[in-house]
Motif scaffolding. Structure first.
Motif, PDB file in Angstrom:
ATOM      1  N   ASP A   1      52.673  65.387  39.145  1.00  0.00           N
ATOM      2  CA  ASP A   1      53.601  66.022  38.204  1.00  0.00           C
ATOM      3  C   ASP A   1      53.088  65.945  36.772  1.00  0.00           C
ATOM      4  O   ASP A   1      53.859  65.961  35.825  1.00  0.00           O
ATOM      5  CB  ASP A   1      54.960  65.306  38.278  1.00  0.00           C
ATOM      6  CG  ASP A   1      54.843  63.820  37.957  1.00  0.00           C
ATOM      7  OD1 ASP A   1      53.708  63.284  37.965  1.00  0.00           O
ATOM      8  OD2 ASP A   1      55.877  63.188  37.676  1.00  0.00           O
TER       9      ASP A   1
ATOM     10  N   THR B   1      53.395  69.387  35.131  1.00  0.00           N
ATOM     11  CA  THR B   1      54.764  69.923  35.146  1.00  0.00           C
ATOM     12  C   THR B   1      55.742  69.052  34.356  1.00  0.00           C
ATOM     13  O   THR B   1      56.641  69.562  33.702  1.00  0.00           O
ATOM     14  CB  THR B   1      55.287  70.052  36.598  1.00  0.00           C
ATOM     15  OG1 THR B   1      55.067  68.798  37.265  1.00  0.00           O
ATOM     16  CG2 THR B   1      54.594  71.163  37.359  1.00  0.00           C
TER      17      THR B   1
ATOM     18  N   SER C   1      61.041  65.617  40.691  1.00  0.00           N
ATOM     19  CA  SER C   1      59.663  66.044  40.393  1.00  0.00           C
ATOM     20  C   SER C   1      58.802  66.211  41.637  1.00  0.00           C
ATOM     21  O   SER C   1      57.790  65.522  41.787  1.00  0.00           O
ATOM     22  CB  SER C   1      58.970  65.030  39.482  1.00  0.00           C
ATOM     23  OG  SER C   1      59.738  64.746  38.378  1.00  0.00           O
TER      24      SER C   1
END
Ligand code: DC
Length: 228
Positions: free
Chosen positions: A130, A133, A191
């Motif tokens: 992650d 992101t 996530s």
């Protein structure tokens, strides 16, 4: 962007297990004289300590509290609260335990905050699930490394660092374990593993490590030249 700027870039490398993130990230960091941060090792070390302390891994609050209080060092060796766990965190038990603790939003909050501190000054190659992101959505360059499930299982089975606790792991066994972990990592609410819209996708199936490293370095170079 300037790869030699005093600040240095934040380079995010995400992807599933066995896609080659570790080997490639380390090589890129060495080439650029950047730090390499393996965020998966942080989840693994925390899972190891939680088990060592006899905590219930499903107890999100207790594991998050442990994450807050633990001292974690992740570079060439992985240490948590003074225990060198570099080898012990690469076993099938810790594969499962890490995927479990990584599901808790409270735990992720603590580790994500630490990861942001690690990368805030730039000059870092950070690998995980992650990074592009969630941890560094504004990273200078983002990659998403992938490979076919068969190739990822083959690489994992051949990976000496993952040999602890396995005796001659058959590729099929590793493939089943990877599939289960991919499912946990991709379907969890907090996530989940996902490709950032602006991440550069590289399918490493059939590619040699040197080829992937070269592609990543050339892409970074092209980005730098484009924004110079
Ligand atoms: O990359 P790895 O296999 O060492 O990661 C161990 C576990 O931690 C895996 O289940 C995915 C999870 N993880 C995560 O949720 N977020 C990250 N940034 C890195 C790893």
């Amino acid at each position: 962007m300037d790869v030699n700027s005093p600040r240095g870039l934040v380079i995010a490398i995400d992807g599933p297990s066995g896609a080659g993130k570790g080997t490639v990230s380390r090589a890129i960091a060495a080439h650029l004289h950047y730090r390499h941060v393996d965020t998966g090792a942080m989840y693994r070390a925390l899972a190891w300590l939680a088990r060592h302390r006899g905590l219930d891994l499903n107890d999100a609050a207790a594991v998050a509290e442990l994450a807050r209080s633990a001292e974690i060092r992740c570079d060439t060796v992985v240490e948590i609260d003074g225990h060198d766990v570099t080898r012990e965190i690469r076993t099938p038990e810790i594969d499962r335990a890490a995927a479990l603790v990584a599901q808790h939003p409270a735990v992720r909050d603590v580790l994500v905050a630490r990861q942001r501190v690690c990368g805030q000054d730039g000059g870092v190659v950070m690998e995980g699930r992650d990074i592009g992101t969630v941890v560094f959505p504004d990273a200078d360059v983002k990659f998403y490394l992938d490979a076919s499930p068969e190739e990822r299982a083959r690489r994992r089975a051949a990976d000496a660092a993952h040999a602890a606790g396995r005796s001659g792991a058959a590729v099929e066994v590793v493939a089943r374990e990877l599939e289960a972990r991919d499912r946990t990592d991709s379907t969890r609410r907090a996530s989940p593993l996902a490709r950032a819209a602006d991440a550069i996708y590289i399918d490493t199936t059939g590619m040699a490590v040197a080829e992937v490293v070269d592609t990543v370095l050339r892409t970074i170079d092209a980005r730098l030249n484009a924004s110079a």
